[in-house]
Every structure is written in structure tokens, then in C-alpha cells.
Design a protein around this motif. Structure first.
Motif, PDB file in Angstrom:
ATOM      1  N   ARG A   1       0.851  -1.187   0.000  1.00 32.86           N
ATOM      2  CA  ARG A   1       0.000   0.000   0.000  1.00 32.86           C
ATOM      3  C   ARG A   1       0.889   1.240   0.000  1.00 32.86           C
ATOM      4  O   ARG A   1       1.933   1.267   0.645  1.00 32.86           O
ATOM      5  N   ALA A   2       0.439   2.279  -0.694  1.00 31.82           N
ATOM      6  CA  ALA A   2       1.161   3.556  -0.688  1.00 31.82           C
ATOM      7  C   ALA A   2       0.288   4.617  -0.035  1.00 31.82           C
ATOM      8  O   ALA A   2      -0.911   4.702  -0.305  1.00 31.82           O
ATOM      9  N   CYS A   3       0.887   5.420   0.808  1.00 31.32           N
ATOM     10  CA  CYS A   3       0.161   6.463   1.541  1.00 31.32           C
ATOM     11  C   CYS A   3      -0.339   7.542   0.583  1.00 31.32           C
ATOM     12  O   CYS A   3       0.329   7.887  -0.393  1.00 31.32           O
ATOM     13  N   SER A   4      -1.499   8.089   0.878  1.00 33.56           N
ATOM     14  CA  SER A   4      -2.077   9.167   0.071  1.00 33.56           C
ATOM     15  C   SER A   4      -1.578  10.545   0.508  1.00 33.56           C
ATOM     16  O   SER A   4      -1.918  11.543  -0.117  1.00 33.56           O
ATOM     17  N   PHE A   5      -0.762  10.582   1.580  1.00 37.50           N
ATOM     18  CA  PHE A   5      -0.327  11.868   2.126  1.00 37.50           C
ATOM     19  C   PHE A   5       1.189  12.065   2.081  1.00 37.50           C
ATOM     20  O   PHE A   5       1.671  13.167   2.334  1.00 37.50           O
ATOM     21  N   CYS A   6       1.945  11.006   1.814  1.00 33.95           N
ATOM     22  CA  CYS A   6       3.399  11.131   1.699  1.00 33.95           C
ATOM     23  C   CYS A   6       3.914  10.112   0.696  1.00 33.95           C
ATOM     24  O   CYS A   6       3.227   9.145   0.375  1.00 33.95           O
ATOM     25  N   LYS A   7       5.128  10.319   0.216  1.00 32.14           N
ATOM     26  CA  LYS A   7       5.707   9.428  -0.791  1.00 32.14           C
ATOM     27  C   LYS A   7       6.464   8.255  -0.178  1.00 32.14           C
ATOM     28  O   LYS A   7       6.693   7.248  -0.842  1.00 32.14           O
ATOM     29  N   ALA A   8       6.849   8.375   1.085  1.00 35.50           N
ATOM     30  CA  ALA A   8       7.660   7.324   1.709  1.00 35.50           C
ATOM     31  C   ALA A   8       6.827   6.256   2.406  1.00 35.50           C
ATOM     32  O   ALA A   8       7.347   5.189   2.736  1.00 35.50           O
ATOM     33  N   GLY A   9       5.546   6.516   2.624  1.00 33.69           N
ATOM     34  CA  GLY A   9       4.717   5.593   3.389  1.00 33.69           C
ATOM     35  C   GLY A   9       4.238   4.416   2.566  1.00 33.69           C
ATOM     36  O   GLY A   9       3.115   4.418   2.054  1.00 33.69           O
ATOM     37  N   ILE A  10       5.061   3.394   2.431  1.00 41.79           N
ATOM     38  CA  ILE A  10       4.711   2.189   1.667  1.00 41.79           C
ATOM     39  C   ILE A  10       4.815   0.988   2.605  1.00 41.79           C
ATOM     40  O   ILE A  10       5.863   0.764   3.228  1.00 41.79           O
ATOM     41  N   TYR A  11       3.738   0.220   2.702  1.00 41.15           N
ATOM     42  CA  TYR A  11       3.680  -0.890   3.647  1.00 41.15           C
ATOM     43  C   TYR A  11       2.984  -2.089   3.007  1.00 41.15           C
ATOM     44  O   TYR A  11       2.166  -1.937   2.094  1.00 41.15           O
ATOM     45  N   HIS A  12       3.307  -3.284   3.557  1.00 39.75           N
ATOM     46  CA  HIS A  12       2.577  -4.479   3.168  1.00 39.75           C
ATOM     47  C   HIS A  12       1.165  -4.415   3.748  1.00 39.75           C
ATOM     48  O   HIS A  12       0.969  -3.943   4.875  1.00 39.75           O
ATOM     49  N   ASP A  13       0.215  -4.887   2.993  1.00 33.39           N
ATOM     50  CA  ASP A  13      -1.175  -4.892   3.439  1.00 33.39           C
ATOM     51  C   ASP A  13      -1.418  -6.104   4.339  1.00 33.39           C
ATOM     52  O   ASP A  13      -2.212  -6.989   4.030  1.00 33.39           O
ATOM     53  N   THR A  14      -0.721  -6.140   5.456  1.00 35.86           N
ATOM     54  CA  THR A  14      -0.844  -7.253   6.404  1.00 35.86           C
ATOM     55  C   THR A  14      -0.885  -6.704   7.830  1.00 35.86           C
ATOM     56  O   THR A  14      -0.321  -5.646   8.116  1.00 35.86           O
ATOM     57  N   PRO A  15      -1.518  -7.451   8.749  1.00 33.10           N
ATOM     58  CA  PRO A  15      -1.533  -7.021  10.147  1.00 33.10           C
ATOM     59  C   PRO A  15      -0.129  -6.922  10.732  1.00 33.10           C
ATOM     60  O   PRO A  15       0.128  -6.084  11.608  1.00 33.10           O
ATOM     61  N   ALA A  16       0.795  -7.764  10.269  1.00 33.80           N
ATOM     62  CA  ALA A  16       2.152  -7.749  10.813  1.00 33.80           C
ATOM     63  C   ALA A  16       2.851  -6.424  10.532  1.00 33.80           C
ATOM     64  O   ALA A  16       3.620  -5.933  11.371  1.00 33.80           O
ATOM     65  N   CYS A  17       2.607  -5.844   9.370  1.00 31.94           N
ATOM     66  CA  CYS A  17       3.282  -4.593   9.011  1.00 31.94           C
ATOM     67  C   CYS A  17       2.468  -3.348   9.346  1.00 31.94           C
ATOM     68  O   CYS A  17       3.038  -2.264   9.513  1.00 31.94           O
ATOM     69  N   LEU A  18       1.145  -3.502   9.424  1.00 32.69           N
ATOM     70  CA  LEU A  18       0.303  -2.322   9.626  1.00 32.69           C
ATOM     71  C   LEU A  18      -0.443  -2.300  10.957  1.00 32.69           C
ATOM     72  O   LEU A  18      -0.752  -1.231  11.481  1.00 32.69           O
ATOM     73  N   GLY A  19      -0.774  -3.457  11.489  1.00 33.50           N
ATOM     74  CA  GLY A  19      -1.539  -3.484  12.725  1.00 33.50           C
ATOM     75  C   GLY A  19      -2.887  -2.808  12.546  1.00 33.50           C
ATOM     76  O   GLY A  19      -3.590  -3.029  11.544  1.00 33.50           O
ATOM     77  N   GLU A  20      -3.274  -1.950  13.494  1.00 31.16           N
ATOM     78  CA  GLU A  20      -4.572  -1.270  13.425  1.00 31.16           C
ATOM     79  C   GLU A  20      -4.641  -0.250  12.297  1.00 31.16           C
ATOM     80  O   GLU A  20      -5.715   0.216  11.937  1.00 31.16           O
ATOM     81  N   GLN A  21      -3.484   0.115  11.749  1.00 28.73           N
ATOM     82  CA  GLN A  21      -3.469   1.136  10.704  1.00 28.73           C
ATOM     83  C   GLN A  21      -3.956   0.626   9.356  1.00 28.73           C
ATOM     84  O   GLN A  21      -3.998   1.368   8.378  1.00 28.73           O
ATOM     85  N   ARG A  22      -4.320  -0.641   9.283  1.00 26.54           N
ATOM     86  CA  ARG A  22      -4.861  -1.165   8.019  1.00 26.54           C
ATOM     87  C   ARG A  22      -6.159  -0.469   7.661  1.00 26.54           C
ATOM     88  O   ARG A  22      -6.423  -0.192   6.506  1.00 26.54           O
ATOM     89  N   GLY A  23      -6.981  -0.187   8.656  1.00 29.08           N
ATOM     90  CA  GLY A  23      -8.288   0.406   8.381  1.00 29.08           C
ATOM     91  C   GLY A  23      -9.260  -0.653   7.885  1.00 29.08           C
ATOM     92  O   GLY A  23      -8.926  -1.830   7.759  1.00 29.08           O
ATOM     93  N   ALA A  24     -10.468  -0.236   7.577  1.00 26.83           N
ATOM     94  CA  ALA A  24     -11.504  -1.161   7.106  1.00 26.83           C
ATOM     95  C   ALA A  24     -11.225  -1.558   5.660  1.00 26.83           C
ATOM     96  O   ALA A  24     -11.008  -0.704   4.809  1.00 26.83           O
ATOM     97  N   GLU A  25     -11.274  -2.835   5.388  1.00 26.43           N
ATOM     98  CA  GLU A  25     -10.970  -3.324   4.037  1.00 26.43           C
ATOM     99  C   GLU A  25     -11.927  -2.782   2.976  1.00 26.43           C
ATOM    100  O   GLU A  25     -11.478  -2.358   1.905  1.00 26.43           O
ATOM    101  N   PRO A  26     -13.248  -2.763   3.221  1.00 28.15           N
ATOM    102  CA  PRO A  26     -14.152  -2.217   2.177  1.00 28.15           C
ATOM    103  C   PRO A  26     -13.830  -0.765   1.828  1.00 28.15           C
ATOM    104  O   PRO A  26     -13.897  -0.380   0.667  1.00 28.15           O
ATOM    105  N   SER A  27     -13.463   0.016   2.839  1.00 32.29           N
ATOM    106  CA  SER A  27     -13.164   1.421   2.582  1.00 32.29           C
ATOM    107  C   SER A  27     -11.959   1.570   1.668  1.00 32.29           C
ATOM    108  O   SER A  27     -11.963   2.351   0.716  1.00 32.29           O
ATOM    109  N   PHE A  28     -10.910   0.808   1.934  1.00 33.88           N
ATOM    110  CA  PHE A  28      -9.688   0.943   1.160  1.00 33.88           C
ATOM    111  C   PHE A  28      -9.894   0.569  -0.301  1.00 33.88           C
ATOM    112  O   PHE A  28      -9.218   1.084  -1.188  1.00 33.88           O
TER     113      PHE A  28
END
Length: 352
Positions: free
Chosen positions: A287-314
Motif C-alpha cells: 500500500r502507498a500512503c495518500s499523504f506522503c511518498k515514503a509511506g509504503i507498507y505491506h497490506d498485512t496485520p504484521a506490518c500495519l496493525g490497526e493502521q490497516r483500516g476497514a478493508e471495504p473502505s480501502f
């Protein structure tokens, strides 16, 4: 390019546009003619050349030119929408009420003006409509009803709660259950709800999508004026634990975070060869952040935790995603914004 911001006419503005032009609306004025029209409203008198042409009047060509100039002079700005209201200090008047006005056919952000009530005396219908919309703004606890059941997530704002025959549908962004009528009949959403892809949308998603898709007058700048009072009801940021529609809307509306210049859907697509900021691996879905260029993370609980957000929304094309660092940055900026005291009007000193 837009000619400059409109100026309030010497006569009150009209709300129905019946007197926009005498002599037909078919002709489109160029930039030069519009500037001449604005200049008249600033000076409220004819220029010397116009006065000479008016007095000459001995040729048919001059008569037609005078007629065209008279049509320009008869132009009146039309109030299309009132976006917000504020109290401001004005020289020699003290604290006065002003309305943020969107003028008909003036669509650029610099074209918006702040007007006192006396400049809108002939646009009372538009002003009353704005006041009704502000009065309909829901409180933060208005949507505390159930969200994962057939019950409508508009909760206390539900328009058809007493009608069992009306079915609910999923919000097309976050999948909460809603009655479409609750969105279309809510006065606070009225200026833009018909411009969204569907009426099956919850309140917080409606505000967020309207900002991201620029469905409000003047885009995000106009949305901030219209929506910020709703988000400023938040008493603290402790309750914001994930990038929910409300949290992201609050960040954008208060200027706590700024979307990348690129489209939100483009910003969320990680570039080739990008690596996860958490595990430093390029393998897997990123996933790439919509607010910065460096915020790139795996779409997994291990890398994002609670920051994944709701799946339907994303999955929705206009839902911005916020990386963990930007989320904490947004919370800190929002907390500071909420804690900032409102500027107290200074007392006018009397002359001795």
C-alpha cells in the motif's frame, strides 16, 4: 484565466438571476468586458469615454455601443451558495458577521468573497437555506447507533426509522448499513449529495468522498469551510485509533494533513521496486500512503496493525489511505488545532 474576484455590487445581490443581463443572456462576455463591468461596480460611475459616447449619440454605431455598455452596467452578481459564516473585525465597525459567498458563474477559489448581511439583502432565500443547513449539522454522538446490523448507521439522524418497509443498503464506501433517503434528505449534505456516485453512503464517507473528489464549490478549500465545524466537535484525538472515514475527513478538513498532488488512486499505487517501510521487503502486496511518498507498507496485520483500516473502505477508488507515520502526524496536528483557543475580539478603544 479567471478575471479577478468579484466585488459586491452597490445594489444588493440577486438570488434568482432574473436581472443578470438586460438584452439577452446569449452573448458571452470576454475577460476585458468582465473587467470593465467589475470596474463599474468598484467606481459606481461611468468613465469619461463612456460619458462622451453617451452624449454624442449622433450615429447608429455609437447608439449600439452605448446599448452594449448599458447592458454591462446592468449586470448584477448572483449568489449561488453560502458556504460558511464567521465573525470578523472591520475597521470602524468592530466585530461584524460575514458570509462566504459562491457567486454564480465564478468558480475559482479566489472568486469567493466574504460579504456582510446587507450585501445579501436580496438573497435572503440562499442565506436562510445556509442557516438551516448549519442547524442540521449532526453532533458527534448522533451516529453512535449500531453499524454492523440491518439498522441504519444514521442512527438518531435516520429519516425513516419508523418505517419497516424501507430496506437498508450498504454504504458503497465502508459497507455500513444505510437508508439512501437518510443521505438525500439530510440538509447538511444537500449542496453536494447528488454529485456523488450513489446515495448509499454514510455521513462521514459522504464528507470524505466529497472532499477527495472535489464535489463541493472550490474543491477542498470550499469543503474545509463547509465541513470544519462538524469535525471541530471532536473533544480529543484519543478516540482516533485507525484511519477511519471520520479521522481522515478531520485531518483534511482542518488542514492537519494534505493529500498528495497526484490523484488519490494514483498515490496509493506503490511504484515498481518499492519496499515496505516496516519489513524492508518488496515482495507481496504493498500500500502507498495518500499523504506522503515514503509511506509504503505491506497490506498485512504484521506490518500495519490497526493502521490497516476497514478493508471495504480501502477498496473504494476515492478513499485515501494514511500510513502509520502520517496518521500519528495528523493526530498531533489535529490535537493542536483543537486545543488552539479561538481569538478573542479585542475591545475597541474609545477616543479621549
Amino acid at each position: 484565466s479567471s478575471p479577478g474576484a468579484p466585488r459586491p455590487p452597490s445594489a444588493p445581490a440577486t438570488s434568482d438571476g432574473e436581472e443578470r443581463r438586460r438584452g439577452g443572456e446569449g452573448a458571452q462576455h470576454g475577460q476585458k468586458e468582465m473587467e470593465e463591468c467589475q470596474e463599474w461596480y468598484c467606481t459606481n460611475k461611468l468613465t469619461e469615454s463612456e460619458a462622451e459616447e453617451s452624449e454624442a449619440g449622433d450615429s447608429e454605431a455609437e447608439t449600439e455601443a452605448d446599448g452594449e455598455e448599458e447592458d454591462d452596467d446592468e449586470y448584477q452578481y448572483t449568489v449561488e451558495l453560502v458556504l460558511a459564516k464567521r465573525e470578523a473585525r472591520v475597521a470602524r465597525k468592530g466585530i461584524v458577521v460575514q458570509y462566504a459567498v459562491k457567486w454564480d458563474e465564478w468558480d475559482q477559489t479566489p472568486d469567493m468573497t466574504w460579504e456582510p448581511p446587507e450585501n445579501l439583502s436580496n438573497a435572503k432565500v440562499v442565506v436562510v437555506k445556509f442557516e438551516r443547513r448549519v442547524a442540521a449539522m449532526p453532533s458527534r454522538d448522533a451516529f453512535s447507533g449500531p453499524t454492523a446490523s440491518p439498522a441504519c448507521c444514521y442512527a438518531t439522524c435516520c429519516k425513516v426509522a419508523d418505517r419497516a418497509d424501507v430496506e437498508t443498503s450498504q454504504c458503497f464506501v465502508c459497507a455500513k448499513m444505510v437508508h439512501p433517503a437518510c443521505a438525500t434528505q439530510h440538509l447538511f449534505l444537500e449542496p453536494f449529495i447528488q454529485k456523488l456516485d450513489s446515495a448509499n453512503i454514510c455521513f462521514d464517507c459522504a464528507l470524505l468522498v466529497a472532499m477527495v473528489e472535489k464535489r463541493t464549490p472550490f474543491g477542498i478549500a470550499g469543503a474545509r469551510l463547509m465541513f470544519e465545524p462538524y469535525y471541530l466537535q471532536l473533544r480529543g484525538v484519543a478516540a482516533l485509533t485507525e484511519p477511519s472515514p471520520f479521522a481522515l475527513g478531520a485531518f483534511i478538513a482542518t488542514g492537519s494533513l494534505k493529500l498528495l498532488e497526484a490523484a488519490t488512486t494514483t498515490a496509493r499505487s506503490a511504484t515498481a521496486g518499492a519496499k515496505c517501510a516496516k519489513c524492508k521487503s518488496a515482495a507481496g502486496e504493498l500500500r502507498a500512503c495518500s499523504f506522503c511518498k515514503a509511506g509504503i507498507y505491506h497490506d498485512t496485520p504484521a506490518c500495519l496493525g490497526e493502521q490497516r483500516g476497514a478493508e471495504p473502505s480501502f477498496k473504494h477508488k476515492s478513499f485515501p489511505w494514511c500510513c502509520p507515520k502520517c496518521f500519528q502526524k495528523g493526530k498531533a496536528a489535529l490535537s493542536k488545532h483543537l486545543a488552539a483557543p479561538a481569538p478573542a475580539p479585542t475591545k475597541k478603544r474609545s477616543r479621549r
